[in-house]
Structures are given as structure tokens and as C-alpha cells.
Design a protein around this motif. Sequence first.
Motif, PDB file in Angstrom:
ATOM      1  N   SER A 164      21.883  48.408  40.760  1.00  0.00           N
ATOM      2  CA  SER A 164      23.273  48.236  41.171  1.00  0.00           C
ATOM      3  C   SER A 164      24.223  49.174  40.444  1.00  0.00           C
ATOM      4  N   LEU A 196      29.920  50.968  37.162  1.00  0.00           N
ATOM      5  CA  LEU A 196      30.470  49.857  37.942  1.00  0.00           C
ATOM      6  C   LEU A 196      31.121  50.304  39.238  1.00  0.00           C
ATOM      7  N   THR A 218      29.748  51.094  42.027  1.00  0.00           N
ATOM      8  CA  THR A 218      29.122  50.409  43.160  1.00  0.00           C
ATOM      9  C   THR A 218      29.679  48.998  43.317  1.00  0.00           C
ATOM     10  N   TYR A 219      29.891  48.291  42.195  1.00  0.00           N
ATOM     11  CA  TYR A 219      30.474  46.957  42.265  1.00  0.00           C
ATOM     12  C   TYR A 219      31.894  47.003  42.828  1.00  0.00           C
ATOM     13  N   ARG A 220      32.662  47.987  42.396  1.00  0.00           N
ATOM     14  CA  ARG A 220      34.029  48.107  42.909  1.00  0.00           C
ATOM     15  C   ARG A 220      34.027  48.323  44.413  1.00  0.00           C
ATOM     16  N   VAL A 280      31.592  47.477  46.581  1.00  0.00           N
ATOM     17  CA  VAL A 280      31.057  46.326  47.316  1.00  0.00           C
ATOM     18  C   VAL A 280      32.043  45.172  47.318  1.00  0.00           C
ATOM     19  N   LEU A 281      32.640  44.893  46.171  1.00  0.00           N
ATOM     20  CA  LEU A 281      33.565  43.766  46.089  1.00  0.00           C
ATOM     21  C   LEU A 281      34.844  44.011  46.876  1.00  0.00           C
ATOM     22  N   SER A 325      21.704  50.418  46.635  1.00  0.00           N
ATOM     23  CA  SER A 325      22.471  50.064  45.437  1.00  0.00           C
ATOM     24  C   SER A 325      23.587  49.078  45.762  1.00  0.00           C
ATOM     25  N   GLU A 326      24.236  49.237  46.904  1.00  0.00           N
ATOM     26  CA  GLU A 326      25.280  48.291  47.286  1.00  0.00           C
ATOM     27  C   GLU A 326      24.677  46.914  47.560  1.00  0.00           C
ATOM     28  N   ALA A 362      24.083  45.377  44.185  1.00  0.00           N
ATOM     29  CA  ALA A 362      25.322  44.876  43.598  1.00  0.00           C
ATOM     30  C   ALA A 362      25.761  43.579  44.268  1.00  0.00           C
ATOM     31  N   ALA A 363      25.612  43.511  45.588  1.00  0.00           N
ATOM     32  CA  ALA A 363      25.942  42.268  46.287  1.00  0.00           C
ATOM     33  C   ALA A 363      25.002  41.139  45.861  1.00  0.00           C
ATOM     34  N   ALA A 397      26.224  39.858  42.525  1.00  0.00           N
ATOM     35  CA  ALA A 397      27.416  39.038  42.739  1.00  0.00           C
ATOM     36  C   ALA A 397      27.045  37.665  43.284  1.00  0.00           C
TER      37      ALA A 397
END
Length: 322
Positions: free
Chosen positions: A69, A85, A87-89, A91-92, A293-294, A297-298, A301
Motif C-alpha cells: 500500500s 502515504l 496511495t492512502y491519500r 484512495v481515501l 497498491s490502491e 490501501a483500501a 483501511a
Amino acid sequence: MTRQVSTPGTEEVARARQADAISETKTPAAHRRNRLGRQDLLGFLLVAPLVLLILLVIGFPLLNTVLLSLRNQGIAGSPSDFVGLETYRKVLATSGLWKAFGRSAVWLIGNMVVQTLLGFVTALLLSRVGRWSRAARVWVLLPWVIPTVAVAVIWQWLTNANYGIFAKLLGALGVNDARFFADSTWAMPTLIVMNSWHWFPLGAVIIFGALQTVPAEVYEAAKVDGASAWHTFWHITLPMLQPVLFALGLVGSLWSFNIVDSIYLVTKGGPGDASTTAPVFIYDTAFKAFRTSEAAAASVAAIVLIAVLAWLYIRLAKSEEY
């Protein structure tokens, strides 16, 4: 006046007895600590293989998912770079993920309510004394042992708009053109009923077993006191089954949240995205959109969300006695 005469060695004997008394008070505690230490060591050695297996089967994939992720990988196994981070930004900030979480909440609550009601009613009926209840204890497990693929096919037949039994029954009541899985309004409720029909026997068997542990004398005393069936159920049966219901609700909820096959075999998350829950969204992101990767990350989460919900459930629903 009399004078106390001390015999030779009296002081030595007294000191020896005092030392023995002190040793008698200290030795058992030390002995217990040593014995407990040996037992703890033996316990750790016995569970060590299982812990290592869990770390290998669960811990390594979880760590690999977290590391994935933090990269920007597309197709699984393709070269990628470390992006932290970012990828997290990304996806979220996607509205589709939060909508999927909302549908997962509907899916989770719906399955919990329907399966608990079906399991409780079935367990109470199985507890009745009679020939039919004894026979039902065997065939009530049939929906549970049917493979998920067969369950999907059966319910597609039952809900078919042309020849399905449900469509024929609704047609006889004047409701025509019923499209259960093809209608965005009814797809999720129908999937919840289908999945609950598949899994409620497990809860019914667990609750039935718990009912057998309730002493018959308690029911007899309530009957003598003039308690009605509803008061007996509400004030005796339900409180005594609370630990079992608590564990069943926790495990069943976590299990229901992660279901993909029942949804994907029937609707693939459709029509549109009406039945796209979080696991289906993650699957599509990884294997249809090729954004590995997305999807990782999901997944992280979703794990955090599940952990928070489980913690809240334990804090709010756990009995004070456990």
C-alpha cells in the motif's frame, strides 16, 4: 522468688525454630513461583508452533499488504516505486470507497438482524419436544452445507422473472415484473436474504446448544410463579444466552463483512454499484482496474475500520460478568 533457668542450647533451639517458621512461610511462595514459571514456559512451548503458523499465514500477508500500500503498483507483480502515504491519500479521497463502506454497513446490519432472528426462532422450535423437532435438527443444516455456488444458482432460479417461484407468487398477488437481483433497489435486500438463508443454520445450532445448558428448574420456578412465555424468554432465556449471543454476533459480523463470493457470483456488485460492498470494491480495484497498491490501501483501511467496530462492539455489548 523463683528464677527461670535456661538450659544449654535453648537460645539456639529458639533461633532454629524461628528460622524454620520463616522458611515455611517463604518456601511455598517461592516454590509456587518456580512451578508457575515452569508451567508458563511449558504453555509457551506448546502454543509456539500455532503462533508461528498464524504469523506465517496471517502476519506475512498482512505485512506484505501494508508494504504494498506504500507503493504505486498497478498490475500485481509489476515494478513499482515507494510513494509513502500518497496511495492512502488517493484512495481515501475516492467517493467510491466510502460508498462501498456504507453498503457494507447495510450488508452487515442486515445479515446480523436476519440471521439472528432466523437462528433464534429455529433454535426455539428445535428445542420443543416432539418427533418433528427431532427430525428437523438434521435437515435444518442443509442450507449450511450447500456450496456457495449452488446457493447462488438456486436463488437465481427462485428469483427469475420468467419462471422463478417468487415471481410466480408475486404475480398471483398482482405484483408483476419483479426483478430481484436486477433492480438496484431490491438487489441488496435480496442478497441479504440469500446469504442469511445460507448461514443461519450455524447460528441456530449454536443457540440450540446454548439453550440446552439453561437449567430446567429455572423454567419450572418461573412457571410456578406465573410468568408468561414472553416474560420467561425476556428475563431468563435471553440473559442466560447473552455470552453466546455476544460471541456469535462478533464472529458472525466479522465473517459477514468479508463475504465476496455470494455477492460476486450473483450480481458482481451490480446493478450499477448497488451491491458493491467494500470487499467487492477492493477486488474490482485489484483485478479489474489493475490498481494493486490502491486495493492494498483500501484493504488496510477496511482492516482498521473493522478493528474499530469490533472494539466498539466489545465495549458496548459485552456483559459485565465476562
